[in-house]
Design a protein around this motif. Structure first.
Motif, PDB file in Angstrom:
ATOM      1  N   THR A   1       0.846  -1.200   0.000  1.00 41.30           N
ATOM      2  CA  THR A   1       0.000   0.000   0.000  1.00 41.30           C
ATOM      3  C   THR A   1       0.880   1.247   0.000  1.00 41.30           C
ATOM      4  O   THR A   1       2.004   1.215   0.496  1.00 41.30           O
ATOM      5  CB  THR A   1      -0.936   0.051   1.227  1.00 41.30           C
ATOM      6  OG1 THR A   1      -1.735   1.250   1.158  1.00 41.30           O
ATOM      7  CG2 THR A   1      -0.147   0.072   2.527  1.00 41.30           C
ATOM      8  N   ARG A   2       0.341   2.325  -0.538  1.00 38.59           N
ATOM      9  CA  ARG A   2       1.063   3.599  -0.446  1.00 38.59           C
ATOM     10  C   ARG A   2       0.817   4.272   0.907  1.00 38.59           C
ATOM     11  O   ARG A   2       1.485   5.224   1.266  1.00 38.59           O
ATOM     12  CB  ARG A   2       0.595   4.543  -1.565  1.00 38.59           C
ATOM     13  CG  ARG A   2       1.154   4.143  -2.920  1.00 38.59           C
ATOM     14  CD  ARG A   2       0.864   5.198  -3.977  1.00 38.59           C
ATOM     15  NE  ARG A   2      -0.571   5.335  -4.200  1.00 38.59           N
ATOM     16  CZ  ARG A   2      -1.213   6.487  -4.164  1.00 38.59           C
ATOM     17  NH1 ARG A   2      -0.569   7.600  -3.891  1.00 38.59           N
ATOM     18  NH2 ARG A   2      -2.521   6.539  -4.399  1.00 38.59           N
ATOM     19  N   PHE A   3      -0.178   3.749   1.665  1.00 41.81           N
ATOM     20  CA  PHE A   3      -0.564   4.420   2.910  1.00 41.81           C
ATOM     21  C   PHE A   3      -0.543   3.451   4.097  1.00 41.81           C
ATOM     22  O   PHE A   3      -1.587   3.104   4.658  1.00 41.81           O
ATOM     23  CB  PHE A   3      -1.968   5.027   2.763  1.00 41.81           C
ATOM     24  CG  PHE A   3      -2.118   5.893   1.546  1.00 41.81           C
ATOM     25  CD1 PHE A   3      -1.330   7.029   1.379  1.00 41.81           C
ATOM     26  CD2 PHE A   3      -3.039   5.573   0.560  1.00 41.81           C
ATOM     27  CE1 PHE A   3      -1.465   7.830   0.249  1.00 41.81           C
ATOM     28  CE2 PHE A   3      -3.182   6.366  -0.569  1.00 41.81           C
ATOM     29  CZ  PHE A   3      -2.394   7.497  -0.733  1.00 41.81           C
ATOM     30  N   PRO A   4       0.635   2.993   4.494  1.00 43.20           N
ATOM     31  CA  PRO A   4       0.700   2.044   5.606  1.00 43.20           C
ATOM     32  C   PRO A   4       0.321   2.715   6.928  1.00 43.20           C
ATOM     33  O   PRO A   4       0.597   3.896   7.132  1.00 43.20           O
ATOM     34  CB  PRO A   4       2.168   1.609   5.613  1.00 43.20           C
ATOM     35  CG  PRO A   4       2.901   2.716   4.934  1.00 43.20           C
ATOM     36  CD  PRO A   4       1.951   3.328   3.946  1.00 43.20           C
ATOM     37  N   ALA A   5      -0.302   1.943   7.807  1.00 41.64           N
ATOM     38  CA  ALA A   5      -0.666   2.481   9.133  1.00 41.64           C
ATOM     39  C   ALA A   5      -0.986   1.323  10.060  1.00 41.64           C
ATOM     40  O   ALA A   5      -1.508   0.298   9.631  1.00 41.64           O
ATOM     41  CB  ALA A   5      -1.871   3.419   9.029  1.00 41.64           C
ATOM     42  N   GLY A   6      -0.661   1.508  11.316  1.00 43.39           N
ATOM     43  CA  GLY A   6      -1.032   0.529  12.330  1.00 43.39           C
ATOM     44  C   GLY A   6       0.073  -0.462  12.618  1.00 43.39           C
ATOM     45  O   GLY A   6       1.001  -0.660  11.832  1.00 43.39           O
TER      46      GLY A   6
ATOM     47  N   PHE B   1      -3.526  -2.766   6.653  1.00 42.30           N
ATOM     48  CA  PHE B   1      -2.217  -2.439   6.079  1.00 42.30           C
ATOM     49  C   PHE B   1      -1.225  -2.065   7.183  1.00 42.30           C
ATOM     50  O   PHE B   1      -0.510  -1.071   7.121  1.00 42.30           O
ATOM     51  CB  PHE B   1      -2.364  -1.322   5.032  1.00 42.30           C
ATOM     52  CG  PHE B   1      -3.273  -1.742   3.907  1.00 42.30           C
ATOM     53  CD1 PHE B   1      -2.807  -2.617   2.935  1.00 42.30           C
ATOM     54  CD2 PHE B   1      -4.586  -1.314   3.854  1.00 42.30           C
ATOM     55  CE1 PHE B   1      -3.641  -3.045   1.906  1.00 42.30           C
ATOM     56  CE2 PHE B   1      -5.430  -1.733   2.837  1.00 42.30           C
ATOM     57  CZ  PHE B   1      -4.959  -2.605   1.860  1.00 42.30           C
TER      58      PHE B   1
ATOM     59  N   ALA C   1       5.889   4.311  -0.831  1.00 44.02           N
ATOM     60  CA  ALA C   1       4.819   4.602   0.141  1.00 44.02           C
ATOM     61  C   ALA C   1       4.999   6.035   0.613  1.00 44.02           C
ATOM     62  O   ALA C   1       6.114   6.566   0.608  1.00 44.02           O
ATOM     63  CB  ALA C   1       4.880   3.638   1.317  1.00 44.02           C
ATOM     64  N   LEU C   2       3.890   6.660   1.042  1.00 43.96           N
ATOM     65  CA  LEU C   2       3.955   8.091   1.367  1.00 43.96           C
ATOM     66  C   LEU C   2       4.827   8.338   2.598  1.00 43.96           C
ATOM     67  O   LEU C   2       5.657   9.243   2.606  1.00 43.96           O
ATOM     68  CB  LEU C   2       2.534   8.622   1.583  1.00 43.96           C
ATOM     69  CG  LEU C   2       2.391  10.123   1.785  1.00 43.96           C
ATOM     70  CD1 LEU C   2       3.085  10.914   0.692  1.00 43.96           C
ATOM     71  CD2 LEU C   2       0.907  10.499   1.832  1.00 43.96           C
ATOM     72  N   ALA C   3       4.651   7.554   3.638  1.00 42.91           N
ATOM     73  CA  ALA C   3       5.462   7.660   4.861  1.00 42.91           C
ATOM     74  C   ALA C   3       5.074   6.493   5.764  1.00 42.91           C
ATOM     75  O   ALA C   3       4.085   5.793   5.501  1.00 42.91           O
ATOM     76  CB  ALA C   3       5.228   8.984   5.575  1.00 42.91           C
ATOM     77  N   TYR C   4       5.851   6.305   6.801  1.00 41.45           N
ATOM     78  CA  TYR C   4       5.628   5.167   7.697  1.00 41.45           C
ATOM     79  C   TYR C   4       5.532   5.643   9.140  1.00 41.45           C
ATOM     80  O   TYR C   4       6.393   6.386   9.606  1.00 41.45           O
ATOM     81  CB  TYR C   4       6.799   4.181   7.593  1.00 41.45           C
ATOM     82  CG  TYR C   4       7.009   3.630   6.211  1.00 41.45           C
ATOM     83  CD1 TYR C   4       6.416   2.430   5.835  1.00 41.45           C
ATOM     84  CD2 TYR C   4       7.784   4.307   5.282  1.00 41.45           C
ATOM     85  CE1 TYR C   4       6.606   1.920   4.553  1.00 41.45           C
ATOM     86  CE2 TYR C   4       7.979   3.811   4.009  1.00 41.45           C
ATOM     87  CZ  TYR C   4       7.390   2.620   3.643  1.00 41.45           C
ATOM     88  OH  TYR C   4       7.578   2.119   2.387  1.00 41.45           O
ATOM     89  N   GLY C   5       4.540   5.165   9.861  1.00 34.76           N
ATOM     90  CA  GLY C   5       4.467   5.416  11.292  1.00 34.76           C
ATOM     91  C   GLY C   5       5.446   4.526  12.035  1.00 34.76           C
ATOM     92  O   GLY C   5       5.854   3.467  11.539  1.00 34.76           O
TER      93      GLY C   5
END
Lengths: 219, 106
Positions: free
Chosen positions: B15-20, B28, B55-59
Motif C-alpha cells: 500500500t502507499r498508505f501504511p498504518a497501524g 495495512f 509509500a507516502l510515509a511510515y508510522g
C-alpha cells in the motif's frame, strides 16, 4: 458524530472542510489520498504530515479505547476517530479526534509496566515544577520523553513524530487537547515554544491539530 | 512483488498508505507486511530488497512491528540485517528501521 444539522451553512469556514471517519487505522479509505493530494505543500512535508496522522490513527486503535469513557454517557461505542482537513490560501489545518479515555489516562496506565519510564515521567514533572499529575503536564512530558528518542521496549515514538510535522516547516502550530489537559508546540522561523495547559472541565477525548502556515509564494 | 529479483516495492505490492501495528489496528499494518513479505523470505533463507520510497510515509509502530517484530518471531539480528536490504532515499528512515531491529528483544 451523529449530529444532523438541519440548517445548511454557506459560510466559507464551514463548507470547505473534508471530513473522514473510521474505526480502524486504515489510511487507504480516503485519509492517505487527502493528505497526499494537498496542494502547495512540498512532498517532504506531506510525508511528515501523513506520518503524523498515521501515528494518530494507530494511537486510537492501540490505546484510546482501552477503557470505557469516564463521562457515563455510553457514547463512542464504535471506538472511532474523525479527521478534518481544510486548506485556506495561507494556512493548512488538519484536526484528528477520538472519544476515548484520553492521553492523560492511557500514558500512566501504559507506564505502570515500565518502572524506568514511570521514574522518568515523575522526574520530568518535578523538573517542570509539577508535583501532582496535572493533565497538561502529563501530555507535555509524554511528548518530550518521546522526543528524547526513548523507546519503551518495542513501542515507537509516535508523539515525537507528530511534532516533527511542525518542526519541519517554517511556521506552524500543533496542539494536543486531551481530557482536562493541553499541550501546544509552536514554531515561528527558528523560534520554538512548547507549553502545557490545564482546564477545569474535561472534553472526554482527544483532539490533535496541525496548523501549517503556507509560504507566501505557495499561497 | 518481483520474485525473480527478490524485491518488494511497498507502495506497489502492499500500500502507499501504511498504518497501524497489528491486525487489530487495520489491514495495512506492520504485522501484515511482515507476514506477507519479510517472514516468508527469511524462512526460505532468501535475501530480500525492500523498496520503501513508493509509500507516502511510515508510522513508527508500523516499522517497529514489521522489522523489529522479526526478532520477536525468533530470527536473529544478524539474519535480518544481512538478508534484508533497505532501499530508500531517506537515510533517517533506514537508520530508524535498523534501530528497531537492533533494539528489539527476542
Amino acid at each position: 458524530m451523529g449530529y444532523q444539522m438541519k440548517i445548511p451553512s454557506d459560510r466559507d469556514d464551514v463548507i470547505h472542510w473534508q471530513v473522514f471517519h473510521g474505526v480502524k487505522a486504515d489510511a487507504t479509505q480516503g485519509v492517505g489520498e487527502a493528505i497526499e493530494n494537498l496542494p502547495n505543500l512540498p512532498r517532504t512535508q506531506i510525508a511528515k504530515l501523513f506520518r503524523s496522522v498515521s501515528e494518530a490513527l494507530t494511537n486510537v486503535t492501540q490505546h484510546a479505547y482501552m477503557k470505557p469513557r469516564q463521562d457515563g454517557t455510553g457514547l463512542a461505542s464504535d471506538r472511532g476517530w474523525w479527521m478534518f482537513v481544510r486548506q485556506e490560501p495561507d494556512e493548512l489545518t488538519v484536526s484528528f479526534c477520538d472519544l476515548g479515555v484520553g492521553v492523560p489516562y492511557t500514558v500512566p496506565e501504559l507506564e505502570k509496566h515500565s518502572s524506568w519510564l514511570q521514574t522518568r515521567l515523575k522526574s520530568l514533572l518535578r523538573a517542570a515544577g509539577v508535583h501532582t499529575h496535572q493533565e497538561g503536564e502529563i501530555i507535555q512530558a509524554t511528548v518530550d520523553e518521546k522526543r528524547s528518542r526513548f523507546q519503551l521496549q518495542h513501542r515507537g515514538n509516535g508523539f515525537a513524530n507528530m511534532v516533527e510535522a511542525i518542526t519541519s516547516v517554517g511556521n506552524g502550530k500543533m496542539h494536543i487537547v486531551s481530557n482536562r489537559g493541553a499541550y501546544t508546540f509552536e514554531k515561528s522561523g527558528t523560534h520554538e515554544d512548547a507549553r502545557a495547559f490545564n482546564y477545569s472541565e474535561s472534553i472526554y477525548g482527544t483532539v490533535i491539530g496541525w496548523h501549517i502556515t503556507l509560504p507566501k509564494e505557495a499561497a | 512483488m518481483n520474485p525473480a529479483a527478490n524485491v518488494v516495492d511497498v507502495g506497489q505490492d502492499f500500500t502507499r498508505f501504511p498504518a497501524g501495528r497489528t491486525y487489530s489496528d487495520g489491514p495495512f499494518c506492520g504485522e501484515a507486511f511482515r507476514d506477507q513479505f519479510l517472514k516468508p523470505a527469511l524462512e526460505r533463507r532468501q535475501s530480500l530488497t525492500v523498496d520503501l520510497d513508493s509509500a507516502l510515509a511510515y508510522g513508527s509502530s508500523f516499522l517497529e512491528e514489521a522489522f523489529g517484530g522479526l526478532i520477536r518471531l525468533g530470527f536473529t539480528k544478524d539474519e535480518v540485517l544481512s538478508m534484508i536490504t533497505l532501499k530508500t532515499s531517506d537515510p533517517f528512515l533506514k537508520a530508524e528501521i535498523e534501530g528497531y531491529i537492533n533494539s528489539a528483544q527476542p
